[in-house]
Write an enzyme that holds these catalytic residues in place. Structure first.
Site, PDB file in Angstrom:
ATOM      1  NE  ARG A 172      -3.173   0.177   3.117  1.00 21.23           N
ATOM      2  CZ  ARG A 172      -4.338   0.659   2.716  1.00 21.23           C
ATOM      3  NH1 ARG A 172      -5.070  -0.041   1.879  1.00 21.23           N
ATOM      4  NH2 ARG A 172      -4.777   1.809   3.141  1.00 21.23           N
ATOM      5  NE  ARG A 176       5.399   9.409  -3.850  1.00 24.51           N
ATOM      6  CZ  ARG A 176       4.495   9.718  -2.929  1.00 24.51           C
ATOM      7  NH1 ARG A 176       4.803  10.541  -1.943  1.00 24.51           N
ATOM      8  NH2 ARG A 176       3.275   9.247  -3.025  1.00 24.51           N
ATOM      9  NE  ARG A 248      -4.238  -6.176  15.513  1.00 22.06           N
ATOM     10  CZ  ARG A 248      -3.735  -6.506  16.682  1.00 22.06           C
ATOM     11  NH1 ARG A 248      -4.063  -7.658  17.269  1.00 22.06           N
ATOM     12  NH2 ARG A 248      -2.893  -5.693  17.301  1.00 22.06           N
ATOM     13  NE  ARG A 278      -3.883   5.549  12.430  1.00 26.32           N
ATOM     14  CZ  ARG A 278      -4.305   5.199  11.219  1.00 26.32           C
ATOM     15  NH1 ARG A 278      -3.608   5.505  10.156  1.00 26.32           N
ATOM     16  NH2 ARG A 278      -5.427   4.535  11.059  1.00 26.32           N
ATOM     17  CD  GLU A 299      -5.725   4.533  14.921  1.00 26.98           C
ATOM     18  OE1 GLU A 299      -5.962   5.711  14.585  1.00 26.98           O
ATOM     19  OE2 GLU A 299      -5.560   3.618  14.102  1.00 26.98           O
ATOM     20  CE1 TYR A 347      -6.402  -1.261   5.124  1.00 30.54           C
ATOM     21  CE2 TYR A 347      -4.602  -2.815   5.321  1.00 30.54           C
ATOM     22  CZ  TYR A 347      -5.106  -1.556   5.501  1.00 30.54           C
ATOM     23  OH  TYR A 347      -4.308  -0.592   6.064  1.00 30.54           O
ATOM     24  CG  ASP A 349      -7.731   2.194   0.312  1.00 27.58           C
ATOM     25  OD1 ASP A 349      -7.621   2.111   1.547  1.00 27.58           O
ATOM     26  OD2 ASP A 349      -6.765   2.172  -0.469  1.00 27.58           O
TER      27      ASP A 349
HETATM   28  N1  UDP Z   1       3.130   0.985   8.346  1.00 25.94           N
HETATM   29  C1  UDP Z   1       4.255   1.028   9.139  1.00 25.94           C
HETATM   30  N2  UDP Z   1       4.675   2.225   9.630  1.00 25.94           N
HETATM   31  C2  UDP Z   1       4.019   3.378   9.410  1.00 25.94           C
HETATM   32  C3  UDP Z   1       2.853   3.336   8.596  1.00 25.94           C
HETATM   33  C4  UDP Z   1       2.426   2.120   8.086  1.00 25.94           C
HETATM   34  O1  UDP Z   1       4.873   0.003   9.403  1.00 25.94           O
HETATM   35  O2  UDP Z   1       4.445   4.431   9.922  1.00 25.94           O
HETATM   36  C5  UDP Z   1       2.685  -0.333   7.845  1.00 25.94           C
HETATM   37  C6  UDP Z   1       1.688  -0.990   8.813  1.00 25.94           C
HETATM   38  O3  UDP Z   1       1.902  -2.387   8.803  1.00 25.94           O
HETATM   39  C7  UDP Z   1       0.351  -0.634   8.210  1.00 25.94           C
HETATM   40  C8  UDP Z   1       0.671  -0.707   6.709  1.00 25.94           C
HETATM   41  O4  UDP Z   1       2.006  -0.195   6.606  1.00 25.94           O
HETATM   42  O5  UDP Z   1      -0.649  -1.553   8.578  1.00 25.94           O
HETATM   43  C9  UDP Z   1      -0.278   0.087   5.837  1.00 25.94           C
HETATM   44  O6  UDP Z   1      -0.258   1.435   6.244  1.00 25.94           O
HETATM   45  P1  UDP Z   1      -1.453   2.433   5.965  1.00 25.94           P
HETATM   46  O7  UDP Z   1      -0.997   3.781   6.358  1.00 25.94           O
HETATM   47  O8  UDP Z   1      -1.937   2.221   4.580  1.00 25.94           O
HETATM   48  O9  UDP Z   1      -2.547   1.915   7.019  1.00 25.94           O
HETATM   49  P2  UDP Z   1      -4.015   2.453   7.410  1.00 25.94           P
HETATM   50  O10 UDP Z   1      -4.003   3.958   7.409  1.00 25.94           O
HETATM   51  O11 UDP Z   1      -4.970   1.818   6.429  1.00 25.94           O
HETATM   52  O12 UDP Z   1      -4.161   1.897   8.805  1.00 25.94           O
END
Ligand code: UDP
Length: 374
Positions: A172, A176, A248, A278, A299, A347, A349
């Site tokens: 996902r 860059r 989860r 986060r 969270e 999962y 979007d």
């Molecule tokens: N992820 C991570 N560190 C970060 C952000 C994301 O390891 O700082 C990993 C984590 O396993 C997460 C996945 O990347 O479940 C997908 O991240 P995304 O931000 O797409 O998750 P969402 O916002 O859908 O929870």
């Protein structure tokens, strides 16, 4: 025809709207006391801040038709998701970009230098066909960045080792070699001016749609309807008779602050000794509004129990086996279509959910029926 929809989230609202516009009578049963499912938004009474009650939802898509569709029901204002992450006492920019790389390694590399540098970082890994999250991450960014930004966060988010998780979760995220810190690479991105619940309410505002909130669904309630679109949990439809599909769930600890607490909407925490994944500061989702007070969510993620709200389907081997048993059962049910994140246990979007809902409605309108899964 008389159509029953279960769930007033994005799937239910879009299918309901499309069928009602074509002249069908649509009834929607929603178990919760509000519409819009997990993208539900509401204004905080004290501060006036638009709060994402079930965590951050940012609309982004490459699908011009879906973008045009949501634009009919809400005014979308420009929004760029610029996520930060705190790791070992420093704040970095996500997704991993040239700024992150230069800051992390204490360098001032240009794009091609950074690309070669990361190639060398990856050189100690001999993984050619990554299956797991960990293999994918090592191949993608090398060990140092993986351990700082992904390993701890992922253990907290998923409650298991990244070596046990599928590579698809990491796919996902982009990497860059420039200073673009837009989390998403999609052509269209924005935030509905008055929140997602207002958008969903506009979709449901049609004389052919009757909505019942606080109405948990039982299979007997589908009697008398010509077709059922079911966006509730797939296992719940069958009273969990084969066992429960794993999810989860998230806990949000709300707190308030006068002024600006963290300066951005989403701050991730990569360190494992910090229990939360986060912190979301909701007012930054509406940068065009001004609010003195601030509402924040700290969270954390954990395994969902039977009474918890399901968020992320886990989809490991065990769940996939159970899923295929449920899919088989579902395929034996005539007149029912399973849709959305919960109905198909994926999962998803928001834009994909809407795309699939539009497709399901179009199929039904063309054929007068719809299979269990599209
Ligand atoms: N992820 C991570 N560190 C970060 C952000 C994301 O390891 O700082 C990993 C984590 O396993 C997460 C996945 O990347 O479940 C997908 O991240 P995304 O931000 O797409 O998750 P969402 O916002 O859908 O929870």
């Amino acid at each position: 025809m008389n159509i029953l929809l279960v769930g007033a989230g994005l799937s239910g609202a879009v299918i309901g709207r499309q069928l009602a516009e074509a002249g069908h009578q649509v009834t929607i049963f929603e178990a919760r006391d509000h519409i819009a499912g997990n993208c539900h938004t509401e204004r905080d009474a004290d501060t006036g801040v638009m709060v994402h009650r079930y965590g951050p939802h940012i609309f982004h898509t490459d699908d011009a038709e879906v973008w045009g569709y949501v634009g009919k029901f809400a005014r979308f204002l420009p929004y760029r998701n610029r996520v930060k992450t705190t790791v070992a006492g420093q704040v970095y920019s996500l997704p991993i970009n040239l700024h992150t790389i230069n800051q992390f390694f204490g360098t001032a590399m240009r794009p091609e230098e950074a690309r070669r540098f990361i190639e060398d970082e990856k050189a100690d890994t001999s993984i050619t066909d990554p299956q797991s999250f960990e293999d994918q991450a090592l191949r993608f960014v090398g060990r140092d960045l993986y351990e700082a930004f992904f390993r701890g966060y992922t253990r907290k988010q998923w409650g298991m080792e990244p070596s046990q998780l599928p590579a698809s979760i990491l796919k996902r995220l982009p990497l860059r070699f420039n200073y673009d810190d837009n989390y998403f690479a999609h052509r269209f991105q924005g935030m509905p001016e008055e929140g997602y619940s207002a958008m969903v309410a506009a979709m449901l505002a049609h004389e052919g749609i009757t909505l019942h909130l606080n109405t948990p669904f039982k299979r007997g309630m589908a009697a008398g309807f010509d077709h059922l679109f079911y966006a509730g949990p797939l296992d719940g439809f069958f009273d969990n008779q084969l066992g429960r599909l794993g999810y989860r769930t998230l806990d949000f600890e709300e707190f308030r602050h006068d002024g600006d607490y963290q300066g951005c909407a989403v701050m991730n925490y990569g360190d494992e000794d910090v229990p939360h994944t986060r912190i979301t500061e909701h007012k930054h989702f509406s940068p065009w509004e001004e609010h003195e007070g601030s509402v924040l969510y700290r969270e954390t993620a954990r395994a969902a129990g039977p009474d918890d709200i399901p968020y992320y389907p886990i989809r490991l081997l065990e769940e996939k086996a159970l899923l295929s048993d449920y899919v088989e059962l579902a395929q034996g049910c005539a007149g029912v279509t399973f849709v959305g994140r919960l109905g198909t246990y994926r999962y998803l979007d928001m834009d994909v959910t809407i795309r699939e809902a539009l497709d399901a409605a179009a199929h039904f309108l063309e054929h007068g029926t719809c299979p269990a899964f599209l």
